[in-house]
Design a protein around this motif. Sequence first.
Motif, PDB file in Angstrom:
ATOM      1  N   ILE A   1     -11.148   9.552  18.263  1.00  0.00           N
ATOM      2  CA  ILE A   1     -11.842   8.586  17.398  1.00  0.00           C
ATOM      3  C   ILE A   1     -11.799   9.048  15.950  1.00  0.00           C
ATOM      4  O   ILE A   1     -11.670   8.234  15.016  1.00  0.00           O
ATOM      5  CB  ILE A   1     -13.301   8.393  17.868  1.00  0.00           C
ATOM      6  N   GLY A   2     -11.850  10.363  15.735  1.00  0.00           N
ATOM      7  CA  GLY A   2     -11.735  10.899  14.376  1.00  0.00           C
ATOM      8  C   GLY A   2     -10.382  10.573  13.762  1.00  0.00           C
ATOM      9  O   GLY A   2     -10.293  10.183  12.588  1.00  0.00           O
ATOM     10  N   ALA A   3      -9.328  10.722  14.555  1.00  0.00           N
ATOM     11  CA  ALA A   3      -7.984  10.392  14.066  1.00  0.00           C
ATOM     12  C   ALA A   3      -7.861   8.904  13.774  1.00  0.00           C
ATOM     13  O   ALA A   3      -7.247   8.500  12.776  1.00  0.00           O
ATOM     14  CB  ALA A   3      -6.941  10.822  15.104  1.00  0.00           C
ATOM     15  N   LEU A   4      -8.454   8.075  14.646  1.00  0.00           N
ATOM     16  CA  LEU A   4      -8.454   6.629  14.438  1.00  0.00           C
ATOM     17  C   LEU A   4      -9.147   6.267  13.129  1.00  0.00           C
ATOM     18  O   LEU A   4      -8.614   5.513  12.304  1.00  0.00           O
ATOM     19  CB  LEU A   4      -9.163   5.950  15.612  1.00  0.00           C
ATOM     20  N   THR A   5     -10.318   6.813  12.924  1.00  0.00           N
ATOM     21  CA  THR A   5     -11.122   6.480  11.738  1.00  0.00           C
ATOM     22  C   THR A   5     -10.435   6.921  10.454  1.00  0.00           C
ATOM     23  O   THR A   5     -10.358   6.164   9.471  1.00  0.00           O
ATOM     24  CB  THR A   5     -12.507   7.138  11.848  1.00  0.00           C
ATOM     25  N   GLU A   6      -9.910   8.145  10.476  1.00  0.00           N
ATOM     26  CA  GLU A   6      -9.271   8.672   9.270  1.00  0.00           C
ATOM     27  C   GLU A   6      -8.039   7.851   8.892  1.00  0.00           C
ATOM     28  O   GLU A   6      -7.854   7.478   7.729  1.00  0.00           O
ATOM     29  CB  GLU A   6      -8.878  10.134   9.499  1.00  0.00           C
ATOM     30  N   GLN A   7      -7.193   7.541   9.896  1.00  0.00           N
ATOM     31  CA  GLN A   7      -5.973   6.789   9.595  1.00  0.00           C
ATOM     32  C   GLN A   7      -6.277   5.337   9.238  1.00  0.00           C
ATOM     33  O   GLN A   7      -5.610   4.747   8.382  1.00  0.00           O
ATOM     34  CB  GLN A   7      -5.009   6.850  10.785  1.00  0.00           C
ATOM     35  N   ALA A   8      -7.304   4.773   9.875  1.00  0.00           N
ATOM     36  CA  ALA A   8      -7.648   3.364   9.607  1.00  0.00           C
ATOM     37  C   ALA A   8      -8.074   3.148   8.169  1.00  0.00           C
ATOM     38  O   ALA A   8      -7.958   2.035   7.640  1.00  0.00           O
ATOM     39  CB  ALA A   8      -8.747   2.906  10.553  1.00  0.00           C
ATOM     40  N   GLN A   9      -8.536   4.191   7.511  1.00  0.00           N
ATOM     41  CA  GLN A   9      -8.956   4.081   6.116  1.00  0.00           C
ATOM     42  C   GLN A   9      -7.796   4.262   5.145  1.00  0.00           C
ATOM     43  O   GLN A   9      -7.954   4.080   3.940  1.00  0.00           O
ATOM     44  CB  GLN A   9     -10.048   5.117   5.828  1.00  0.00           C
ATOM     45  N   LYS A  10      -6.614   4.608   5.691  1.00  0.00           N
ATOM     46  CA  LYS A  10      -5.449   4.839   4.835  1.00  0.00           C
ATOM     47  C   LYS A  10      -4.405   3.726   4.963  1.00  0.00           C
ATOM     48  O   LYS A  10      -4.045   3.074   3.980  1.00  0.00           O
ATOM     49  CB  LYS A  10      -4.787   6.178   5.185  1.00  0.00           C
ATOM     50  N   LEU A  11      -3.909   3.537   6.204  1.00  0.00           N
ATOM     51  CA  LEU A  11      -2.842   2.572   6.440  1.00  0.00           C
ATOM     52  C   LEU A  11      -2.786   2.267   7.928  1.00  0.00           C
ATOM     53  O   LEU A  11      -2.761   3.188   8.743  1.00  0.00           O
ATOM     54  CB  LEU A  11      -1.494   3.141   5.976  1.00  0.00           C
ATOM     55  N   THR A  12      -2.791   0.992   8.286  1.00  0.00           N
ATOM     56  CA  THR A  12      -2.782   0.633   9.710  1.00  0.00           C
ATOM     57  C   THR A  12      -1.454   0.071  10.177  1.00  0.00           C
ATOM     58  O   THR A  12      -1.021   0.322  11.297  1.00  0.00           O
ATOM     59  CB  THR A  12      -3.891  -0.388  10.022  1.00  0.00           C
ATOM     60  N   LEU A  13      -0.777  -0.716   9.332  1.00  0.00           N
ATOM     61  CA  LEU A  13       0.435  -1.401   9.778  1.00  0.00           C
ATOM     62  C   LEU A  13       1.371  -1.654   8.610  1.00  0.00           C
ATOM     63  O   LEU A  13       0.943  -2.093   7.551  1.00  0.00           O
ATOM     64  CB  LEU A  13       0.061  -2.738  10.445  1.00  0.00           C
ATOM     65  N   THR A  14       2.665  -1.379   8.838  1.00  0.00           N
ATOM     66  CA  THR A  14       3.683  -1.698   7.836  1.00  0.00           C
ATOM     67  C   THR A  14       4.764  -2.593   8.421  1.00  0.00           C
ATOM     68  O   THR A  14       5.563  -3.161   7.678  1.00  0.00           O
ATOM     69  CB  THR A  14       4.380  -0.413   7.324  1.00  0.00           C
TER      70      THR A  14
END
Length: 425
Positions: A67-80
């Motif tokens: 969940i920590g990895a999810l939260t951290e990445q979700a605040q940066k970039l989710t989809l390209t």
Amino acid sequence: MSVIEKRQSDKAIALEAQYGAHNYHPLPVVLSRGEGVYVWDVDGQKYYDFLSAYSAVNQGHCHPKIIGALTEQAQKLTLTSRAFYNDRLGEYEKYLCEFFGYDKVLPMNTGAEAVETAIKLGRKWGYEKKGIPDGRAKVIVCLNNFHGRTITIISASNDPVATEHFGPFTPGIVPIPYNDLEALEAAMGPDVAAFLVEPIQGEAGVNVPDADYLQKAHAICKEHNVLLMADEVQTGIARTGRLLASCGNCDCPEKNCSGTPDVKPDVLILGKAISGGVLPVSAVLANDPVMEVIRPGNHGSTFGGNPLACAVATAALEVVAEERLAEKADALGRLFREKMQEIIDDTDLVRLVRGKGLLNAIVIDDSEDSSTAWEICLALKENGLLAKPTHGNIIRFAPPLVMTEEELLDCLSIIRKTLLEYQQS
């Protein structure tokens, strides 16, 4: 349970019944929270989860690292999309390939997508590398399999519930009995590209083949220049006491090896617990001579390999290694089957227990069309444990791999109590 609480559960169930397609028959419990091996319903009742979302939640519900990895990445970039590179995909692909010992990975989202990908890969390899005439490639599958529910995949199914009124079906699928090497040999031929198989048939009721089945099947495939494609969507990621069920009985002390297992599939299909049940993430792995037939435009997915999935799946696999979940599943699975056999000896209600690691099932001594297994699962729910029948008279038991021995023994006491009470009722 108060009247207000009951109304809360009833409302949630009624909303699904009114607005959702009726493609599932859930146990009547409405869950709202999960942590580790436990889930809570909307009324605050606590349960042991003994299904793990069909083995997607091997690392336990809401594992803090994932969940920590999810939260951290979700605040940066989710989809390209794959129209551009992103800074997570290459690192994830390298990690995944090294983790499982393959040259290349094709990232997708769901398990069904991964199986479809593998079938496409196997056919294209058959045409371009084996030299099968165009339009004639065959894929061998096993009866009573469960690989998903897309049209091509149900073309491989012999379950009438899955196939009725969904035809016409995809040609080139050759079904044979599971755990039958003679049938596999007889089905081989110059137009066969691949053999798609589950190392253990989960949905069929945790049907475990002979110990040397995969090894000998792989030898037959090699003899006929056919790809062995292992569907480890449910059996992989430490569930059966090894990192992969296709590792069989290897003696790797870590049980997380990618070294010299009994069998190394030519194509490895993964999903479910590769993300710890946090996101739909799947993958198809193969070495260069197979994967190089895929070129730009041949296959893809807008969400496949998205940065959020890469971060989550990397963390989920790190948890498997760091917490030695394969080794844990192996030890707890042996304990479960030993204690479950003691329960069986005390009741005529259960015929046998079977499984590997923490993927197990009990066979109820009743006909497949009986309601006994369903009724037992309802009783288990009332006693604080959630499980689900499969194939009528079989109950699958697959708790999160983070379960402790103390928790497992507590669950066994619930199962014993429930079975004995049901038998006396």
